[in-house]
Design an enzyme around this catalytic site. Structure first.
Site: not given
Length: 159
Positions: A77, A80, A125, A128, A148
């Protein structure tokens, strides 16, 4: 008023749909802190659920080469740095966005997204809450899922 805010306001007024992840996350920052941490395009995608253009993986003058990334490694991510996908589950879906048939275990969360009037499954995520993309039921075996994702929402660490 920006386009998404206008569309979201209009949809809400008509009772057509909403986006929402009213959850608390392990990493919670103010809008100003997120803006300081992320590029403008990353902020638009991760915090405002914007979508980059297909095949260019670009938004607001920023772009990513992760659609073409073929090395072994982990995708994190961009908000984070949590590892969220492995290159072992990446495949070419032909859609113009990086696609995976499964995330790393426990790395992502899901929510209902009715923003475009029809229901989609948003993937974010789990640490976060950053918007990564959407999940569709037209992927390859063994899951049949296509995660996707926005390339600008991810970073890559080679194995």
């Amino acid at each position: 008023m920006d386009r998404r805010l206008f569309l979201a306001s209009a949809a809400a007024a008509l009772g057509l749909g909403t986006r929402g992840r009213a959850a608390e996350y392990e990493i919670t920052l103010t809008e100003a802190e997120w803006r300081e941490r992320l590029t403008p395009a990353q902020f638009a995608i991760l915090r405002e659920a914007e979508t980059e253009r297909a095949f260019s993986n670009s938004l607001m003058g920023e772009s990513s080469d992760l659609l073409k990334e073929n090395r072994a490694g982990l995708y994190h991510c961009a908000g984070c740095d949590l590892p969220v996908y492995s290159s072992e589950t990446k495949y070419d879906s032909g859609t113009g966005w990086p696609s995976f048939w499964a995330p790393l275990e426990g790395a992502v969360g899901y929510s209902e997204d009715n923003f475009l009037i029809y229901t989609r499954t948003e993937v974010h995520c789990r640490r976060c809450g950053g918007h990564l993309g959407h999940v569709f039921d037209d992927g390859p075996p063994p899951t049949g899922k296509r995660h996707c994702l926005n390339a600008l929402a991810l970073t890559f660490t080679p194995a």
